[in-house]
Write a protein that holds these residues in place. Structure first.
Motif, PDB file in Angstrom:
ATOM      1  N   ALA A  20      20.787  -9.864  29.590  1.00 51.34           N
ATOM      2  CA  ALA A  20      21.630 -10.862  28.921  1.00 51.34           C
ATOM      3  C   ALA A  20      20.807 -11.970  28.268  1.00 51.34           C
ATOM      4  N   ASP A  21      19.508 -12.046  28.601  1.00 50.83           N
ATOM      5  CA  ASP A  21      18.633 -13.074  28.032  1.00 50.83           C
ATOM      6  C   ASP A  21      18.039 -12.667  26.689  1.00 50.83           C
ATOM      7  N   CYS A  22      18.400 -11.493  26.182  1.00 52.65           N
ATOM      8  CA  CYS A  22      17.750 -10.963  24.975  1.00 52.65           C
ATOM      9  C   CYS A  22      17.824 -11.954  23.813  1.00 52.65           C
ATOM     10  N   GLY A  23      18.996 -12.499  23.547  1.00 49.45           N
ATOM     11  CA  GLY A  23      19.140 -13.434  22.436  1.00 49.45           C
ATOM     12  C   GLY A  23      18.287 -14.670  22.604  1.00 49.45           C
ATOM     13  N   ALA A  24      18.243 -15.196  23.829  1.00 46.32           N
ATOM     14  CA  ALA A  24      17.432 -16.384  24.096  1.00 46.32           C
ATOM     15  C   ALA A  24      15.950 -16.080  23.915  1.00 46.32           C
ATOM     16  N   ALA A  25      15.511 -14.919  24.421  1.00 46.34           N
ATOM     17  CA  ALA A  25      14.106 -14.546  24.280  1.00 46.34           C
ATOM     18  C   ALA A  25      13.730 -14.364  22.813  1.00 46.34           C
ATOM     19  N   LEU A  26      14.604 -13.718  22.049  1.00 46.97           N
ATOM     20  CA  LEU A  26      14.320 -13.499  20.633  1.00 46.97           C
ATOM     21  C   LEU A  26      14.250 -14.811  19.863  1.00 46.97           C
ATOM     22  N   SER A  27      15.070 -15.780  20.236  1.00 43.25           N
ATOM     23  CA  SER A  27      15.025 -17.071  19.548  1.00 43.25           C
ATOM     24  C   SER A  27      13.698 -17.773  19.799  1.00 43.25           C
ATOM     25  N   VAL A  28      13.175 -17.644  21.022  1.00 41.43           N
ATOM     26  CA  VAL A  28      11.868 -18.227  21.345  1.00 41.43           C
ATOM     27  C   VAL A  28      10.770 -17.518  20.556  1.00 41.43           C
ATOM     28  N   ILE A  29      10.801 -16.184  20.570  1.00 44.11           N
ATOM     29  CA  ILE A  29       9.775 -15.405  19.869  1.00 44.11           C
ATOM     30  C   ILE A  29       9.789 -15.715  18.381  1.00 44.11           C
ATOM     31  N   LYS A  30      10.973 -15.789  17.792  1.00 43.37           N
ATOM     32  CA  LYS A  30      11.087 -16.060  16.354  1.00 43.37           C
ATOM     33  C   LYS A  30      10.484 -17.419  16.001  1.00 43.37           C
ATOM     34  N   GLU A  81       1.575 -11.106  27.298  1.00 41.44           N
ATOM     35  CA  GLU A  81       1.972 -11.643  26.000  1.00 41.44           C
ATOM     36  C   GLU A  81       3.038 -12.705  26.242  1.00 41.44           C
ATOM     37  N   GLY A  82       2.832 -13.880  25.684  1.00 41.44           N
ATOM     38  CA  GLY A  82       3.768 -14.965  25.917  1.00 41.44           C
ATOM     39  C   GLY A  82       4.043 -15.772  24.665  1.00 41.44           C
ATOM     40  N   TRP A  83       5.220 -16.386  24.625  1.00 44.33           N
ATOM     41  CA  TRP A  83       5.637 -17.212  23.495  1.00 44.33           C
ATOM     42  C   TRP A  83       6.271 -18.492  24.031  1.00 44.33           C
ATOM     43  N   VAL A  84       5.888 -19.623  23.475  1.00 47.65           N
ATOM     44  CA  VAL A  84       6.502 -20.903  23.829  1.00 47.65           C
ATOM     45  C   VAL A  84       7.111 -21.499  22.568  1.00 47.65           C
ATOM     46  N   HIS A  85       8.360 -21.891  22.659  1.00 48.39           N
ATOM     47  CA  HIS A  85       9.037 -22.498  21.512  1.00 48.39           C
ATOM     48  C   HIS A  85       8.276 -23.758  21.093  1.00 48.39           C
ATOM     49  N   PRO A  86       8.038 -23.952  19.795  1.00 49.22           N
ATOM     50  CA  PRO A  86       7.273 -25.129  19.347  1.00 49.22           C
ATOM     51  C   PRO A  86       7.839 -26.457  19.840  1.00 49.22           C
ATOM     52  N   ALA A  87       9.147 -26.529  20.039  1.00 50.55           N
ATOM     53  CA  ALA A  87       9.760 -27.787  20.479  1.00 50.55           C
ATOM     54  C   ALA A  87       9.423 -28.132  21.923  1.00 50.55           C
ATOM     55  N   PHE A  88       8.890 -27.146  22.676  1.00 48.20           N
ATOM     56  CA  PHE A  88       8.656 -27.388  24.100  1.00 48.20           C
ATOM     57  C   PHE A  88       7.197 -27.144  24.496  1.00 48.20           C
ATOM     58  N   ARG A  89       6.304 -27.267  23.543  1.00 48.10           N
ATOM     59  CA  ARG A  89       4.892 -27.071  23.852  1.00 48.10           C
ATOM     60  C   ARG A  89       4.279 -28.331  24.462  1.00 48.10           C
ATOM     61  N   ARG A  90       3.157 -28.119  25.138  1.00 49.80           N
ATOM     62  CA  ARG A  90       2.434 -29.191  25.831  1.00 49.80           C
ATOM     63  C   ARG A  90       3.262 -29.809  26.959  1.00 49.80           C
ATOM     64  N   ARG A  91       4.122 -28.993  27.545  1.00 46.50           N
ATOM     65  CA  ARG A  91       4.921 -29.461  28.682  1.00 46.50           C
ATOM     66  C   ARG A  91       4.716 -28.576  29.914  1.00 46.50           C
ATOM     67  N   GLY A  92       3.781 -27.626  29.820  1.00 51.56           N
ATOM     68  CA  GLY A  92       3.480 -26.785  30.970  1.00 51.56           C
ATOM     69  C   GLY A  92       4.166 -25.442  31.000  1.00 51.56           C
TER      70      GLY A  92
END
Length: 307
Positions: A20-30, A81-92
């Motif tokens: 069920a997290d697919c949409g959320a994960a794809l939004s982060v990756i995009k 392989e990991g992706w962090v949304h740009p809005a939440f970087r440098r927060r750990g």
């Protein structure tokens, strides 16, 4: 999966990925891929590739902040392989994802954990080095312009014919590919099902851009091209180009690459890129002779995780 105390942002939640997290994960990756100029992943890639080794991170307010998976490799290692949304970087969040992967590997007997990032993605580079990862290999991204006036002609060695890929070629192509790259660093023999999932179903695929070279009925070389991203009509990419050992030194690699570049241009692409091991000087010299230049460097990291 419990929240990790090592994370800087105490309200973050990192847990096991669920379908069920697919949409959320794809939004982060995009968002991350657009910011970092890396490859997007379609939804099919998540559904085809995910097993138990994936986590997703949310903020305390429920926003999807980061996603990661790690795949077992043939040598008992894992590729992270990991992706962090740009809005939440440098927060750990990146550190939290990496810690989750390390805990998993430790709980499963230990081993090598590998990861990769581009040299100009300084945040990820700093994270890996801070966590004790070392660079074991570098790969270059090389690119060339496909201008209308550019001459793309090449002579095939005697006895060789070329044509585009057909679905019935799959098993023979996989066998040839496994042999062509058997001695390359990091090469992993793959069966047709795995190869199809990785090369066809999880990335842009147009069989008219896959060029194969044959001697009689045997595939002796390949140049597999496509769009860099789903929906990208300008930037082409060469995923694989290679020749069986018995046909090296006859100009077949150059001819195949030329055919691939011409096919990309004929389909409207204005640039073409590929990745190459920085220690493969023969290939780099060939690509330079076809007007390809290094535009980016990808770092491959490794760390030994003790049980």
């Amino acid at each position: 999966m419990a929240r990790h105390s090592a994370c800087q942002e105490q309200s973050m939640i990192i847990r096991a990925y669920q379908p069920a997290d697919c949409g959320a994960a794809l939004s982060v990756i995009k968002a991350a891929a657009e910011a970092d100029r890396t490859r997007q992943l379609p939804a099919e890639a998540l559904s085809l590739s995910l097993r138990e080794n994936a986590v997703i991170a949310f903020t305390g307010e429920g926003a999807a902040a980061a996603f990661a998976w790690w795949h077992p490799q043939h040598d008992q290692s894992y590729l992270f392989e990991g992706w962090v949304h740009p809005a939440f970087r440098r927060r750990g969040y990146g550190g939290g994802l990496l810690t989750a992967a390390e805990v998993f590997v430790r709980q499963h007997g230990g081993g090598l954990l590998r990861a990769r990032t581009y040299e100009d993605i300084t945040g990820a580079k700093a994270l890996f080095e801070r966590k004790g990862y070392i660079v074991e290999r570098r790969f270059y991204t090389m690119r060339t312009a496909l201008t209308p006036e550019r001459v793309l002609e090449a002579e095939l060695p005697k006895g060789i014919t070329v044509r585009t890929f057909e679905r019935s070629d799959l098993e023979m192509l996989v066998a040839a590919d496994n042999e062509i790259f058997a001695e390359h660093w990091g090469a992993v023999p793959r069966d047709p099902e795995t190869w199809e999932r990785y090369m066809i179903l999880s990335r842009p695929h147009n069989p008219n851009l896959w060029i194969i070279a044959l001697q009689g009925d045997e595939i002796v070389g390949e140049c597999l091209c496509g769009a860099r991203e789903h929906g990208d009509t300008q930037n082409g990419h060469i995923s694989i180009v290679g020749v069986r050992r018995s046909w090296r030194g006859y100009g077949l690699g150059r001819a195949l690459l030329t055919y691939g570049l011409r096919a990309l241009r004929d389909h409207g692409f204005t640039t073409a890129s590929l990745h190459v091991d920085s220690e493969n000087h023969t290939a780099i010299n060939l690509y330079r002779s076809l007007e390809m230049d290094v535009v980016r460097t990808r770092l491959h990291y490794v760390k030994k995780i003790k049980a």
